[in-house]
Design an enzyme around this catalytic site. Structure first.
Site, short mmCIF file in Angstrom:
data_model
loop_
_atom_site.label_atom_id
_atom_site.label_comp_id
_atom_site.label_asym_id
_atom_site.label_seq_id
_atom_site.Cartn_x
_atom_site.Cartn_y
_atom_site.Cartn_z
N HIS A 1 0.83 -1.20 0.00
CA HIS A 1 0.00 0.00 0.00
C HIS A 1 0.87 1.26 0.00
O HIS A 1 0.62 2.22 -0.73
CB HIS A 1 -0.91 -0.04 1.23
CG HIS A 1 -1.95 1.04 1.27
ND1 HIS A 1 -2.69 1.31 2.40
CD2 HIS A 1 -2.36 1.92 0.34
CE1 HIS A 1 -3.51 2.30 2.15
NE2 HIS A 1 -3.34 2.70 0.90
N GLU B 1 2.40 1.81 -3.40
CA GLU B 1 1.40 2.38 -4.31
C GLU B 1 1.35 3.90 -4.16
O GLU B 1 1.34 4.65 -5.15
CB GLU B 1 0.03 1.77 -4.03
CG GLU B 1 -1.12 2.41 -4.80
CD GLU B 1 -2.35 2.63 -3.94
OE1 GLU B 1 -2.78 3.79 -3.80
OE2 GLU B 1 -2.88 1.64 -3.39
N HIS B 2 1.33 4.39 -2.93
CA HIS B 2 1.32 5.84 -2.70
C HIS B 2 2.60 6.49 -3.22
O HIS B 2 2.58 7.58 -3.81
CB HIS B 2 1.18 6.13 -1.20
CG HIS B 2 -0.21 6.02 -0.69
ND1 HIS B 2 -0.80 6.97 0.10
CD2 HIS B 2 -1.15 5.05 -0.83
CE1 HIS B 2 -2.03 6.61 0.42
NE2 HIS B 2 -2.26 5.44 -0.13
N GLU C 1 -5.15 7.31 6.91
CA GLU C 1 -6.16 6.54 6.17
C GLU C 1 -6.68 5.38 7.02
O GLU C 1 -7.89 5.12 7.08
CB GLU C 1 -5.55 6.03 4.87
CG GLU C 1 -6.51 5.26 3.99
CD GLU C 1 -5.86 4.77 2.72
OE1 GLU C 1 -6.53 4.02 1.98
OE2 GLU C 1 -4.71 5.13 2.45
#
Length: 887
Positions: free
Chosen positions: A56, A59-60, A137
Site C-alpha cells: 500500500h 502504491e502511494h 487513512e
C-alpha cells in the site's frame, strides 16, 4: 484474435515488449478521453508478514516523483490540469495504477506514468510523510463496520494464509526508520515490479501504430525480471474448524446474519460463473421467494449472495442477510430457511433455460461494456490481462460457455451446515475478546444446528421466472439524424414532454428523465420524509420487477426532488413501456398495506442511520444541501420518520397525485411519435380530471450576507476532526459557473499538495466544485486525525488569503493549461449521451427551456482570462459568505 463485441468500431492489438511487458492496445476513434492502466501481479498478500502495509505504501510512493519528473505534484498536475483523473488500488494479489486524459495529452501522460515503474525516487523524506498518510487513512477507517467484520473473520482463518493478515498498514507496522523502510520498499519493488509481472492496457483514438510507438518508447526501460511463482497457501480455514459461529458488536446500529462457506477458488477460465448463478437465485425478490417470505415476517430488509474473499486455494462465499431488530431473535429459523431454499434450488433451480437467459444478458453486458468511462474501463482491462488469456481480455468477464449443471451442483454441494461459518452482527452482542487493528468485541461459539430448527414456512420457495424485460438489443445501426438539443413535443401546462432523437446511442437504448411535480408543498421536513418514504414503498412494491429490469441491463433510479419524485431510467423502448406502466399503476392504484409500510419505513430508517455513521468528510459534502438548500440532516429526518403513520402516508400520496404535473425528457434512437407514446400511458393513469397548469417552483436557497461567516456543526462519532469551507456563488449565471468550476480545478492540486503532502494534515484533502441546486459553489475540505477544528480552519484560511496564495501567483501558462483541460472535459461531457442528457435536464430545472446553458458555459470558460479571474478572486470570492462546516 482478441474477441470484441459484434459491430464494435474499436480495434485491438496485443504485443510483448523485449523486456517481457505484455501490452493490450485499444483504438477507439470515438473516445473523448484516452487512458492507461498498469496492473502489477502482486499486492498486500505478497508482502513480508512483518511489513503490513508495504504494498500500500509503495502504491502511494510511485505518485511522489521520479528521477525524470522529480516534483511530487508533476503527474497529478499534468493529468488533472488537462481535465483528466487518476487513481490506484492495492488488493490482495494485484495493484493497479490508472489514469485518463484528453487524447492529445496521452503521450505526455504515458511518459510520466512509465517512470513510476522505471525510476521512482522513493526518498526517505517522502516515505516518512506518506507513512503518516497511510496511518491517517487507517485511522479514518478504524471504526468502519465492514472492516471490523472482515477483521473478526480473519481471526479464525488459518494464520499461514495471507488473507488472515492486517493488510492496510499503519504507523506501527511501518514504523521503522525511513532508511530501513526504503530498503524494504526497494526489495519489494525489485521482486514484483518487473516487466514480466506487469500488464499494461492503453486506450486512445490514435492509430494502433501510433499507440504502439508511444508504448515502446516510454516503457522499454522497465527492468525485465521474471514472473514470481505463485506462493502455496493453505486452505482458508484449518481442517476440522467448521462448523463455527462468530458474533460481534458493531460500532453502529446494524443487524446482520452472514452465512459463509469456504469453497474452491474461482477459476475465471471456466467461463461458467456458478457463484453468480447461485447468488442471483438466492437474492430473488419476488413474492414467495426467500426474500419475500422473510420480509413478510418482518425479519429481513435485504439479501445477497457473493464471493467475499477471492483468493487461492479457496474463496469465501457469503449469503448476507440484513435483518430487522426483530429478525435478530429468529436467526436459527432464518438459517433453516436459507438451507431449505438451497435444497429448493438443487431440486428446481438448475435449468438450461436459466443459463441461456444468463448468456443473453452476459452478451448484452459485453456489448455495452465499451460505454463505461475510460478510467474504469482501462483499469478493468489491465486487471483482466492477469486473469484471462489475451484473446479473452475484453470478453472474459462476460463469457458464458455451454450449460454444465454438474459444475453448479458441485458448488451447491459446498453450501452445507457442516461447512458453515456463521457471523452474527448485533448491537446486543457482548464479546469476550476484541479483534486487533479494527477493534470489535466478539465471541466464538458453535454454529447453530439448522437441523434443530425447522423452517415452518412454505418450502417451495419461488425462484425467478423468465425475465420479462429480456429483449433482443438491435444491432447498432444508425437511426435518423440526431438533434443538437431536445425539442418540446407537448405542453399542456400540466404535462410537458421534450424529445431528443439520437442517431447512435449505447446499445440502442433510450434514456428517460421524469419528474412528478406536486402541486402541494413538498419542501417541508414532513413532506421531505414522506416523499422519501413513498419512494421506499415503491421500491419494495416493485422490488422483483425492478430487480429483473436491472438484470436485463436497464437503469432504474427513483429519487426525491424539491417538488416531488424523479425517475431516471434507460433501456429499450419496449422495456421502458413496461417499466412506466408498472410504475404508474402501482403509484396510482396499489393499496399501501401495513406490512409494506413497515418494511419501507424500516429500510429507510436503516439507510439514514447508516448515513449518520458515514465518514465525516462524506457527510460534510452533503451538509450544504441540508443547511443552505432547505434540506434536512439525517438526525432531523430520522426523528420525523419515527412520527409517520400509515394513514399519514396514504393521505400524502393522495395529495401529491392530486393535480400532479409531469415533466419528461426522452433521448434516444426513436422518433417523436414513439417518444410521445412512452409518456402517454403514464399521463392516462396519473393525470386525472380536467387538466390545469402546475406551477414549477425553483428550489429555495438560504440567503447569506457577503462578508459574513456562518458555522454549522456536524455531530460525528468519528474521532477525526473534519472541516469544510463552502463558498457559495452569488447567482447561477454561466459566467459564475465557469469561474467556480475553473477555480476548483486550479485550487485542488495546490490545496492537496500544500495541506496533504507538505503539511501532512490528513488523508482526505480536496477542493471541489459543488453546486447548490443551480447555483455554483466551491468547497475546500480536510479530515485530520491530529489537528483541532480551529487549527484546520486557520490552515484553510491561510491557504486562501496568505501572500503566497496560489491564484494571485499563478502564471499564464499554467492558467491556460487548466482552462483548456476544463474546456475539454466539458466538451467531452456534451458528447456523451448520458451526461448530455443530465445537462439538458439541469437546464430545464434552471428554467432554460431553450437548452442554451451548455453552449453558454463553454463560451464563458473560453472567454475567461487570468487577470479577470484574479480580480474576481480578490474582489468577490474572498469577500463572499464563508460557510464553515465542521465536526
Amino acid at each position: 484474435m482478441i474477441h470484441t463485441p459484434p459491430g464494435d468500431r474499436r480495434r485491438c492489438r496485443s504485443l510483448t515488449l523485449p523486456n517481457g511487458l505484455r501490452v493490450l492496445l485499444l483504438r477507439d476513434p470515438d473516445a473523448d478521453q484516452a487512458g492507461a492502466a498498469m496492473s502489477v501481479g502482486a499486492g498486500s498478500g505478497d508482502e513480508p508478514p512483518d511489513r503490513a502495509g508495504l504494498a500500500h505504501l509503495l502504491e502511494h510512493m510511485l505518485f511522489l516523483g521520479t528521477d525524470r519528473y522529480p516534483a511530487p505534484e508533476d503527474f497529478p498536475a499534468y493529468v488533472q490540469g488537462h481535465g483528466g483523473r487518476y487513481n490506484a488500488t492495492t488488493e490482495l494479489h494485484q495493484t493497479c495504477y490508472f489514469f485518463e486524459v484528453p487524447p492529445a495529452h496521452l503521450g505526455g501522460a504515458l511518459d510520466r506514468f512509465a517512470q513510476f515503474f522505471i525510476a521512482p525516487r522513493l526518498t526517505e523524506s517522502a516515505i516518512a510523510q506518506e507513512r503518516e498518510v497511510i496511518d491517517a487513512e487507517y485511522r479514518a477507517r478504524r471504526g468502519d463496520d465492514e472492516q471490523r467484520i472482515l477483521g473478526v473473520i480473519k481471526q479464525v482463518l488459518d494464520p499461514a494464509h495471507p488473507a488472515s493478515r492486517f493488510l492496510a498498514g499503519n504507523r506501527d507496522t511501518l514504523g521503522e526508520a525511513p532508511e530501513a523502510l526504503r530498503r524494504a520498499l526497494m526489495a519489494f519493488r525489485q521482486r514484483h515490479y518487473t516487466a514480466a509481472n506487469l500488464r499494461l492496457a492503453v486506450v486512445g483514438n490514435e492509430p494502433l501504430d501510433t499507440l504502439e510507438r508511444q508504448v515502446r518508447r516510454c516503457f522499454a526501460d522497465i527492468p525485465p525480471g521474471t514472473m514470481p511463482a505463485p506462493a502455496a497457501h493453505p486452505p482458508l480455514l484449518p481442517p476440522g474448524s467448521l462448523p463455527l459461529g462468530l458474533a460481534l458488536q458493531p460500532t453502529h446500529r446494524r443487524h446482520e446474519l452472514r452465512l459463509c462457506f469456504p469453497v474452491p477458488a474461482l477459476r475465471p477460465d471456466d467461463y461458467l460463473q456458478p457463484w453468480a448463478y447461485l447468488g442471483e437465485l438466492l437474492a430473488f425478490r419476488g413474492p414467495g421467494s426467500l426474500y419475500g417470505q422473510l420480509m413478510d415476517r418482518g425479519w429481513l430488509t435485504g439479501i445477497d449472495g457473493s464471493v467475499l474473499l477471492d483468493t487461492r486455494p479457496q474463496a469465501l462465499f457469503q449469503i448476507r442477510l440484513r435483518l430487522t431488530p426483530d429478525g435478530m431473535g429468529h436467526t436459527a429459523a432464518i438459517t433453516a430457511a436459507v438451507f431449505a431454499c438451497l435444497r429448493r434450488i438443487g431440486t428446481d433451480g438448475i435449468a438450461a433455460w436459466r443459463h441461456r437467459e444468463r448468456q443473453v444478458l452476459a452478451d448484452q453486458r459485453f456489448r455495452l461494456a465499451a460505454t463505461t468511462s475510460t478510467l474504469e474501463f482501462v483499469k478493468s482491462l489491465a486487471d483482466q490481462l492477469h486473469r484471462y488469456p489475451v484473446a479473452e481480455a475484453l470478453r472474459g468477464p462476460y463469457r458464458l460457455d455451454a450449460f454444465q449443471p454438474r459444475v453448479i451442483r458441485d458448488c451447491l454441494a459446498h453450501l452445507t451446515p457442516d461447512n458453515l461459518l456463521t457471523l452474527t452482527v448485533d448491537p446486543a452482542v457482548r464479546g469476550d475478546r476484541t479483534s486487533p487493528w479494527f477493534p470489535a468485541p466478539y465471541r466464538v461459539a458453535a454454529a447453530p444446528d439448522p437441523g434443530a430448527t425447522r423452517w415452518d414456512g412454505a418450502p417451495d420457495f419461488t425462484l425467478p421466472p423468465p425475465n420479462p424485460f429480456l429483449v433482443t438489443i438491435p444491432h447498432a445501426e444508425p437511426g435518423g439524424p440526431s438533434a443538437a438539443v431536445p425539442r418540446l413535443l407537448h405542453d399542456s401546462g400540466q404535462s410537458r414532454v421534450w424529445h431528443q432523437p439520437l442517431a447512435r446511442a449505447p446499445g440502442g437504448r433510450t434514456g428517460i428523465h421524469l419528474n412528478l411535480v406536486a402541486a402541494c408543498p413538498t419542501h417541508t421536513l414532513g413532506a421531505t420524509v414522506l416523499t422519501a418514504l413513498l419512494i421506499a414503498w415503491l421500491e419494495r412494491e416493485l422490488a422483483a420487477e425492478w430487480q429483473q429490469a436491472r438484470a436485463a441491463g436497464m437503469e432504474v433510479t427513483p429519487s426525491r426532488h424539491h417538488q416531488g419524485i424523479t425517475l431516471r431510467a434507460s433501456g429499450l423502448p419496449e422495456q421502458l413501456d413496461r417499466l412506466l406502466q408498472r410504475l404508474s399503476s402501482c403509484l396510482s392504484r396499489t393499496r399501501i398495506t401495513a406490512e409494506r409500510f413497515d418494511q419501507a419505513r424500516q429500510g429507510l430508517q436503516a439507510c439514514w442511520e447508516a448515513q449518520q455513521h458515514d465518514l465525516a468528510f462524506r457527510r460534510l459534502l452533503r451538509l450544504p444541501e441540508a443547511r443552505l438548500g432547505h434540506g434536512f440532516d439525517d438526525e432531523e429526518r430520522l426523528a420525523e420518520l419515527a412520527t409517520v403513520s400509515l394513514e399519514r402516508l396514504q393521505v400524502f400520496r393522495d395529495e401529491l397525485l392530486h393535480g400532479v404535473g409531469i415533466d419528461c425528457l426522452v433521448a434516444g434512437p426513436l422518433d417523436g411519435a414513439r417518444a410521445r407514446r412512452l409518456v402517454a400511458g403514464l399521463e392516462a393513469r396519473l393525470l386525472a380530471g380536467e387538466a390545469s397548469a402546475v406551477e414549477r417552483r425553483r428550489p429555495p436557497i438560504v440567503s447569506l450576507q457577503a462578508g459574513q461567516a456562518y458555522h454549522y456543526r456536524l455531530e460525528a462519532s468519528h474521532p477525526d476532526s473534519a472541516v469544510a469551507l463552502y463558498l457559495p456563488g452569488p447567482d447561477g449565471s454561466p459566467l459564475q459557473e465557469a469561474r467556480y468550476r475553473l477555480l476548483a480545478a486550479l485550487l485542488h492540486d495546490a490545496f492537496f499538495h500544500r495541506l496533504r503532502i507538505e503539511q501532512q494534515l490528513g488523508y482526505v484533502v480536496l477542493a471541489r466544485y459543488l453546486p447548490l441546486h443551480d447555483c455554483p459553489g466551491l468547497i475546500l475540505l480536510v479530515q485530520s486525525p491530529s489537528l483541532s477544528v480551529d487549527e484546520l480552519q486557520r490552515r484553510i484560511r491561510h491557504f486562501l488569503t496568505a501572500p503566497d496564495a496560489p491564484l494571485p501567483r499563478l502564471d499564464p501558462e499554467r492558467f491556460a493549461h487548466y482552462r483548456d483541460g476544463l474546456l475539454h472535459a466539458l466538451q467531452a461531457q456534451q458528447r456523451q449521451p448520458a451526461q448530455q442528457m443530465e445537462q439538458f435536464w439541469a437546464s430545464l430545472a434552471a428554467g432554460d427551456a431553450d437548452f442554451q446553458r451548455p453552449r453558454q458555459l463553454l463560451q464563458a470558460v473560453t472567454d475567461l482570462t487570468l487577470e479577470e479571474l484574479q480580480r474576481f478572486y480578490q474582489a468577490q470570492l474572498l469577500p463572499s459568505p464563508w460557510v464553515w462546516l465542521h465536526t
